[in-house]
Design a protein around this motif. Structure first.
Motif, PDB file in Angstrom:
ATOM      1  N   SER A 200      54.842  20.720  48.384  1.00  0.00           N
ATOM      2  CA  SER A 200      55.533  19.529  47.890  1.00  0.00           C
ATOM      3  C   SER A 200      56.984  19.474  48.353  1.00  0.00           C
ATOM      4  O   SER A 200      57.716  18.569  47.982  1.00  0.00           O
ATOM      5  CB  SER A 200      55.456  19.512  46.364  1.00  0.00           C
ATOM      6  OG  SER A 200      55.568  20.819  45.843  1.00  0.00           O
TER       7      SER A 200
ATOM      8  N   ALA B   8      52.384  25.844  47.580  1.00  0.00           N
ATOM      9  CA  ALA B   8      52.629  24.435  47.260  1.00  0.00           C
ATOM     10  C   ALA B   8      53.439  23.796  48.375  1.00  0.00           C
ATOM     11  O   ALA B   8      54.480  24.317  48.767  1.00  0.00           O
ATOM     12  CB  ALA B   8      53.365  24.311  45.931  1.00  0.00           C
TER      13      ALA B   8
ATOM     14  N   THR C 216      49.426  19.275  46.681  1.00  0.00           N
ATOM     15  CA  THR C 216      50.872  19.123  46.749  1.00  0.00           C
ATOM     16  C   THR C 216      51.288  18.436  48.053  1.00  0.00           C
ATOM     17  O   THR C 216      52.296  17.737  48.089  1.00  0.00           O
ATOM     18  CB  THR C 216      51.567  20.498  46.626  1.00  0.00           C
ATOM     19  OG1 THR C 216      50.876  21.424  47.464  1.00  0.00           O
ATOM     20  CG2 THR C 216      51.523  20.995  45.208  1.00  0.00           C
TER      21      THR C 216
ATOM     22  N   ALA D  86      55.394  18.212  40.382  1.00  0.00           N
ATOM     23  CA  ALA D  86      54.564  18.916  41.376  1.00  0.00           C
ATOM     24  C   ALA D  86      53.931  20.176  40.810  1.00  0.00           C
ATOM     25  O   ALA D  86      52.968  20.692  41.356  1.00  0.00           O
ATOM     26  CB  ALA D  86      55.421  19.258  42.601  1.00  0.00           C
TER      27      ALA D  86
END
Lengths: 254, 326
Positions: free
Chosen positions: B67, B65, B125, B108
């Protein structure tokens, strides 16, 4: 004796394929029941249905008096049905001890903010769980493996750790998916003894998928034969050996 | 049994000591450094929580991810907006920055809860960070748009943190809290559940771990820690503008955890030190900075795929990441 597990008319379909077709059976506490059948017969799918990993289309699964179909895998695990996996079920990034601690997950009373703030109660819960996990490994004579990474263990050792992990919470029902696969003869004998001892001493109900037919005949009280998703036999091992339908399942329908 | 238990106790004592000895050794640092060098050290301290939070998601939960730069920006802008628009002192704005980081973390985690993984998760993300940059640029009355915002000097309980030395001590304290808190979480059933999810989600669920809840929890904790890093960044730089939270920034943060070591708390610290401070050492060689920096990263990834932390872990068990309290 009340049934531990009562499976009635379970059906699981994948697209057009009926993997498990209206299968019913029951299991008593302390009973060892083997599921056998050719590859693709639906054995593992039936396990997945019981453990909440497969969507059931029809039928009921009653465990200790309450219906469990439709529950998530972690809810079913928390109710006391625990399983091992055919391959690679251990958490390879964790040590044997840490694997067993994940097995104890639902029984550790530490809470998130308690840990953050350094609460004594949460810390004690973690310390006590670690000690218990070491004891559980010691009970199976594998205390020495505790701090080894799981992916560095041999196949037989991994299988033992996986069984300790599954049984960490003293569940009433254990599902073993091909536990003897890849084991050396000595490890296989040890496994046979352990399965028997567990059922006898702790009244654990065991459902066992296994291709090693000697092991199946050796330990089971009952053998269920699946073929093409259907139950074709359900009898004591000796009777199953002589059963025509079973021979047909293994030799093909000529 | 007896023996391994006492070994474990000894290790725990040593590791707890390190958490006090290292910061104490660092205390006289401001006396030895000029303000620029002190600024670089402070920047390193900013990137420690930024890396720790990122590493919980990527290294421990095992989810690709991206984010993190959104959490970083949200933390920084939360602190900045509270200081500029509401006139709150910096230290009051730090907890809300952590909180907003945690909220962003929960948001997220949604694609991951829907089963989105690997490259798909990475792209979704990544879009979160770019979306936030759009917000910083467009929400002009609050964020100051493309020009950004100048922030008043930070303070702690009314003491001005104008000097780099003052920031250093406050940052050191916050970093220590982030390390201790994250260590406590990781060495508990929560941290083990994170790594179990990384190893085998089905098996984790079969052991009673509610995997979705723990994925959200990991993201939220990561977001909170990174949010604190954002608030520290706001205090250090004194000015916020959208380009500080772009893709280049994300790549830098990713390099920190890759070089330091995925899933390693020690690695997050080492990575932050190396990646943040290394360009400064190459100042003497103008024109070759980027080249040497790039070669350093490639060498580490090639020869130490588990990061610099794996070197230390091999040298001493103290640096091995543990998830129990034996």
């Amino acid at each position: 004796m009340a049934a531990l597990l009562e499976v009635s008319d379970i059906t699981v379909r994948f697209g057009g394929l009926t993997a498990v077709d209206r299968v019913s059976f029951g299991l008593e506490p302390g009973q060892i029941c083997a599921l056998i059948g050719p590859n693709g017969a639906g054995k593992t799918t039936l396990f997945n249905a019981i453990a909440g990993n497969a969507v059931i289309e029809g039928g009921r699964i009653v465990f200790r008096g309450s219906e469990i179909q439709g529950l998530t895998p972690h809810e079913i695990s928390a109710r006391g049905i625990r399983r091992t996996f055919q391959t690679g079920g251990l958490f390879g990034h964790l040590t044997a001890l840490e694997n067993v601690l994940v097995g104890l997950h639902t029984e550790i009373a530490s809470d998130f903010f308690g840990l953050l703030l350094g609460s004594r109660r949460s810390h004690q819960a973690e310390v006590a769980a670690t000690a218990r996990a070491r004891d559980l490994l010691a009970l199976m004579d594998i205390a020495a493996l505790a701090d080894h990474p799981a992916d560095a263990l041999s196949g037989g050792q991994q299988r033992m750790v996986e069984i300790v992990r599954a049984l960490a919470t003293n569940p009433p029902l254990l599902l073993l998916d091909e536990p003897a696969v890849g084991l050396a003869p000595a490890a296989r004998d040890k496994l046979t003894q352990i399965i028997r001892r567990l059922a006898r001493e702790t009244n654990l109900g065991i459902l066992l998928i296994e291709h090693a037919i000697e092991l199946v005949m050796d330990v089971s009280d009952r053998v269920i034969v699946l073929n093409d998703g259907k139950k074709v036999a359900d009898a004591p091992p000796a009777a199953v050996r002589a059963d025509k339908a079973v021979l047909e399942a293994y030799l093909g329908h000529a | 049994m007896q023996r391994s238990a006492s070994d474990g106790a000894a290790r725990a004592v040593v590791s707890r000591r390190v958490l006090w000895i290292v910061p104490i050794l660092l205390l006289p640092l401001p006396l030895l450094l000029n303000p620029y060098q002190q600024y670089v050290i402070n920047l390193v301290l900013v990137y420690v929580p930024v890396a720790i939070g990122f590493n919980v998601v990527v290294g421990n939960l095992g989810l690709l991810a991206f984010s993190n730069v959104a959490f970083f920006g949200i933390g920084a802008y939360t602190a900045g907006i509270l200081m500029v628009r509401l006139g709150l002192p910096w230290w009051v704005a730090v907890p809300p920055a952590a909180l907003m980081g945690a909220v962003a973390g929960c948001a997220a985690s949604v694609p991951a809860l829907r089963g989105v993984r690997l490259f798909y998760l990475a792209i979704m993300t990544l879009a979160f960070g770019e979306l936030m940059r759009w917000v910083y640029i467009r929400w002009i009355p609050v964020t100051g748009g493309s020009f950004g915002m100048a922030l008043p000097p930070p303070d702690l309980f009314g003491w001005s943190l104008d000097s780099e030395a003052g920031k250093f001590y406050v940052f050191l304290g916050l970093v220590l809290v982030a390390i201790i808190a994250t260590d406590r979480i990781l060495r508990s059933r929560f941290g083990r559940a994170f790594v179990a999810i990384k190893s085998d989600e089905l098996a984790a669920a079969a052991m009673g771990v509610p995997t979705n809840r723990y994925i959200t929890l990991g993201f939220a904790w990561g977001g909170a820690v990174v949010g604190v890093g954002g608030a520290m960044y706001a205090a250090l730089i004194g000015h916020l503008s959208p380009p500080a939270f772009d893709l280049t920034e994300l790549i830098l943060e990713f390099a920190i955890i890759m070089v330091g070591g995925l899933g390693s708390l020690v690695g997050s610290v080492i990575g932050a030190v190396i990646i943040t401070a290394a360009p400064e050492f190459f100042h003497e060689l103008p024109g070759y900075q980027e080249l040497l920096f790039g070669i350093l990263i490639v060498l580490v990834i090639l020869f130490l795929p588990r990061g610099l932390a794996s070197l230390l872990a091999r040298a001493h068990p103290l640096f091995r990441d543990r998830y129990d309290r034996g």
